[in-house]
Design an enzyme around this catalytic site. Structure first.
Site, mmCIF file in Angstrom:
data_model
loop_
_atom_site.group_PDB
_atom_site.id
_atom_site.type_symbol
_atom_site.label_atom_id
_atom_site.label_comp_id
_atom_site.label_asym_id
_atom_site.label_seq_id
_atom_site.Cartn_x
_atom_site.Cartn_y
_atom_site.Cartn_z
ATOM 1 C CG HIS A 1 -5.349 -1.960 -0.705
ATOM 2 N ND1 HIS A 1 -4.302 -1.863 -1.604
ATOM 3 C CD2 HIS A 1 -5.020 -1.132 0.327
ATOM 4 C CE1 HIS A 1 -3.394 -1.031 -1.147
ATOM 5 N NE2 HIS A 1 -3.796 -0.574 0.029
ATOM 6 C CG ASP B 1 -3.085 -3.603 -4.245
ATOM 7 O OD1 ASP B 1 -2.981 -3.480 -5.486
ATOM 8 O OD2 ASP B 1 -4.187 -3.615 -3.676
ATOM 9 C CB SER C 1 -0.960 -0.040 1.191
ATOM 10 O OG SER C 1 -1.921 0.970 1.119
#
Length: 315
Positions: A235, A158, A129
């Site tokens: 996510h 991600d 992230s």
């Protein structure tokens, strides 16, 4: 945009999606520039090291199962707790990550189990992230701290570079120009199919918005990059199942987590897929053992969940 050339069809066998042969031991230490969550094999030996950067306001312990999966294959994982309160200003955390990397040479050995030795000549960098963005920014030389170690490979799980196109992370490393990243090390980008979707369909808000997510990071990498997408998961689906209640960093982190669309499939299988991809990349570029990564690229169906190999849209 594959870094590996065409090969004969593999036997489609790999153990990277399963736990490895080592027992992984979690350790927390404050004797570093930042509080560290370390997961290490507890068996005597010398092991490569992975520096792992967590997502926004998520404690490193929320990744315990993922990091233990990686460590069980013979890797020491070092995850600093980054505490920047401004989600869009990355420079303090980039500098902190660089300081932790420099600390490894003198500080890591004393906190490890007896006879467990870190091999810092085989050092990798990864992040999830916002931590994926930070990892790319650090690898691209955006720290105001001189680095005394070299990363041999980079993995973005991600990665996200902002809340939307008007609220990008700073420094702004995404340019919109294909192949613009000046990276001379092998890269892997792992994306999720649901990361760009909103939990509330009528509200255009997602945890990994289009134009700032894995697809753009992959697009701006050069031809030394491999890209994978896990289309049926979201996510946060590689984190521990109880991360929101047991070890989320703050209430802000819990709110962020609730805004991320989640897949309906088994989360353990998702974690094993991400962990296996990371292990295969580390084996290929820290140890020169490319067989598992080759097998996954050629036959992604051997993964425990649906997995797609990304292709470069540019010639």
């Amino acid at each position: 945009m594959a870094a590996l050339e065409a090969r004969p069809a593999p036997a489609a066998a790999t153990d990277v999606f399963k736990r490895g042969k080592y027992t992984a031991k979690p350790i927390t230490t404050c004797n570093a520039p930042k509080t560290l969550f370390i997961v290490t094999p507890d068996t005597e030996g010398t092991y490569p090291v992975l520096l792992f950067l967590h997502g926004y306001n998520i404690c490193p312990c929320c990744y315990t199962n993922l990091l233990e999966h990686i460590s069980s294959h013979g890797y020491i994982v070092v995850a600093p707790r980054l505490l920047s309160l401004c989600s869009l200003y990355g420079r303090p955390d980039i500098n902190s990550a660089a300081e932790v990397a420099n600390w490894l040479s003198s500080g890591l050995q004393p906190v490890l189990p007896e006879n467990v030795v870190p091999d810092l000549s085989r050092l990798a960098l990864a992040g999830h992230s916002r931590g994926g963005y930070l990892a790319f920014a650090l690898a691209l030389g955006n720290a105001n701290v001189s680095m005394n170690l070299k990363f041999l490979t980079l993995i973005g799980i991600d990665p996200v570079a902002g809340a939307n196109k008007c609220m990008k992370m700073c420094p702004k490393i995404l340019t919109g120009v294909p192949h613009s990243f000046n990276l001379d090390i092998p890269v892997m980008v792992i994306g999720t199919g649901l990361g760009g979707e909103s939990v509330i369909g009528c509200i255009p808000c997602s945890c990994a918005p289009d134009g700032l997510n894995y697809a753009e990071f992959f697009n701006e990498c050069k031809d030394n990059c491999l890209g994978f997408v896990i289309p049926d998961y979201g996510h946060m689906d590689m984190l521990d199942d109880d991360y929101c209640t047991n070890c989320i960093g703050t209430s802000i982190g819990a709110i962020m987590g609730s805004m991320c669309k989640s897949g309906k499939g088994d989360k353990t299988s998702m974690m094993e897929c991400v962990g296996g991809l990371v292990v295969a990349m580390l084996m290929a570029h820290l140890e020169g053992e490319t067989g598992d990564l080759d097998a996954i690229v050629d036959e992604p169906g051997i993964a425990p969940v649906k997995l797609e190999v990304m292709e470069d849209s540019e010639p």
